[in-house]
Design a protein around this motif. Structure first.
Motif, PDB file in Angstrom:
ATOM      1  N   SER A  21       0.863  -1.183   0.000  1.00 58.33           N
ATOM      2  CA  SER A  21       0.000   0.000   0.000  1.00 58.33           C
ATOM      3  C   SER A  21       0.896   1.229   0.000  1.00 58.33           C
ATOM      4  CB  SER A  21      -0.945   0.011   1.208  1.00 58.33           C
ATOM      5  OG  SER A  21      -0.245   0.278   2.389  1.00 58.33           O
ATOM      6  N   THR A  23       0.851   5.730   0.683  1.00 58.07           N
ATOM      7  CA  THR A  23       0.148   6.903   1.204  1.00 58.07           C
ATOM      8  C   THR A  23       1.050   8.121   1.069  1.00 58.07           C
ATOM      9  OG1 THR A  23      -1.170   7.738   3.055  1.00 58.07           O
ATOM     10  CG2 THR A  23       0.903   6.657   3.613  1.00 58.07           C
ATOM     11  N   ASN A  24       0.436   9.291   1.116  1.00 57.71           N
ATOM     12  CA  ASN A  24       1.247  10.506   1.076  1.00 57.71           C
ATOM     13  C   ASN A  24       1.868  10.735   2.446  1.00 57.71           C
ATOM     14  OD1 ASN A  24      -1.623  10.877   1.481  1.00 57.71           O
ATOM     15  ND2 ASN A  24      -1.227  13.041   1.756  1.00 57.71           N
ATOM     16  N   SER A  25       3.038  11.354   2.436  1.00 60.59           N
ATOM     17  CA  SER A  25       3.758  11.679   3.663  1.00 60.59           C
ATOM     18  C   SER A  25       4.597  12.923   3.400  1.00 60.59           C
ATOM     19  CB  SER A  25       4.617  10.490   4.117  1.00 60.59           C
ATOM     20  OG  SER A  25       5.617  10.200   3.180  1.00 60.59           O
ATOM     21  N   SER A  46      -3.860   1.494  10.019  1.00 60.95           N
ATOM     22  CA  SER A  46      -2.628   1.514  10.813  1.00 60.95           C
ATOM     23  C   SER A  46      -2.922   0.978  12.195  1.00 60.95           C
ATOM     24  CB  SER A  46      -2.101   2.937  10.910  1.00 60.95           C
ATOM     25  OG  SER A  46      -1.714   3.380   9.643  1.00 60.95           O
ATOM     26  N   PHE A 130      -3.043   3.021  -3.381  1.00 62.85           N
ATOM     27  CA  PHE A 130      -2.850   4.313  -2.719  1.00 62.85           C
ATOM     28  C   PHE A 130      -3.991   4.571  -1.743  1.00 62.85           C
ATOM     29  CE2 PHE A 130      -2.725   8.939  -2.308  1.00 62.85           C
ATOM     30  CZ  PHE A 130      -1.378   9.114  -2.053  1.00 62.85           C
ATOM     31  N   ARG A 131      -3.618   4.912  -0.525  1.00 62.86           N
ATOM     32  CA  ARG A 131      -4.569   5.263   0.532  1.00 62.86           C
ATOM     33  C   ARG A 131      -4.248   6.690   0.976  1.00 62.86           C
ATOM     34  NH1 ARG A 131      -6.577   0.396   2.992  1.00 62.86           N
ATOM     35  NH2 ARG A 131      -5.530  -1.414   2.139  1.00 62.86           N
ATOM     36  N   PRO A 132      -4.984   7.671   0.449  1.00 66.00           N
ATOM     37  CA  PRO A 132      -4.671   9.057   0.806  1.00 66.00           C
ATOM     38  C   PRO A 132      -4.834   9.309   2.298  1.00 66.00           C
ATOM     39  CG  PRO A 132      -6.639   8.941  -0.585  1.00 66.00           C
ATOM     40  CD  PRO A 132      -6.132   7.550  -0.424  1.00 66.00           C
ATOM     41  N   SER A 133      -3.996  10.162   2.816  1.00 69.34           N
ATOM     42  CA  SER A 133      -4.106  10.575   4.219  1.00 69.34           C
ATOM     43  C   SER A 133      -4.202  12.093   4.262  1.00 69.34           C
ATOM     44  CB  SER A 133      -2.902  10.084   5.025  1.00 69.34           C
ATOM     45  OG  SER A 133      -1.733  10.751   4.626  1.00 69.34           O
ATOM     46  N   THR A 135      -2.235  14.285   5.483  1.00 66.36           N
ATOM     47  CA  THR A 135      -0.921  14.834   5.813  1.00 66.36           C
ATOM     48  C   THR A 135      -0.727  16.184   5.129  1.00 66.36           C
ATOM     49  OG1 THR A 135      -0.049  12.596   5.963  1.00 66.36           O
ATOM     50  CG2 THR A 135       1.559  14.380   5.745  1.00 66.36           C
TER      51      THR A 135
END
Length: 138
Positions: A21, A23-25, A46, A130-133, A135
């Motif tokens: 997976s 995600t943005n960071s 998470s 992709f799992r957007p967060s 952030t």
């Protein structure tokens, strides 16, 4: 997707890391980054179950395609880590991540070739959903 059957490859209790997976960071400079996590088990919310491999690519999602990211002790491309509390191989990784493309749903298609601190090598292709967060960098 296949795990390389290389000498001293990451197998056995650590699994094949067939699930991925992304995600943005944020990069250390507070610029956008993308984190990709590979695990031998399905990845949900998470925290991710150990063991897992995570890499942070220090650029935004729109700048990934066609790039090779190199990880070393000091790198401007990003950082990678093998996380496993009871495994002495846990710690930073060195090697490369190649991003072949980003799909319409922002899933990231690529390959990884990294070495753990004991020299164990993980080589495989991945498709990271992709799992957007939420952030915010900067």
């Amino acid at each position: 997707m296949a795990l390389c059957a290389c000498a001293n490859s990451l197998t056995g209790t650590a699994g094949e890391f067939q699930f991925a997976s992304a995600t943005n960071s944020c990069a250390p400079t507070d610029a956008p980054a993308v984190s990709i996590t590979l695990s031998p088990r399905p990845i949900g919310a998470s925290p991710v179950d150990q063991p897992f491999l995570t890499v942070s690519l220090w650029t935004g999602l729109g700048n990934l395609t066609g790039r090779t990211f190199r990880f070393a002790r000091e790198s401007n491309d990003g950082f990678g880590e093998y996380v496993a509390d009871t495994d002495p191989r846990a710690g930073p990784v060195t090697g490369t991540v190649v991003v072949n493309g980003v799909a319409r749903d922002s899933s990231i298609i690529g390959s990884i070739d990294v070495r753990l601190i004991d020299g164990t090598r993980l080589v495989r292709e991945f498709a990271a959903r992709f799992r957007p967060s939420h952030t915010r960098c900067g």
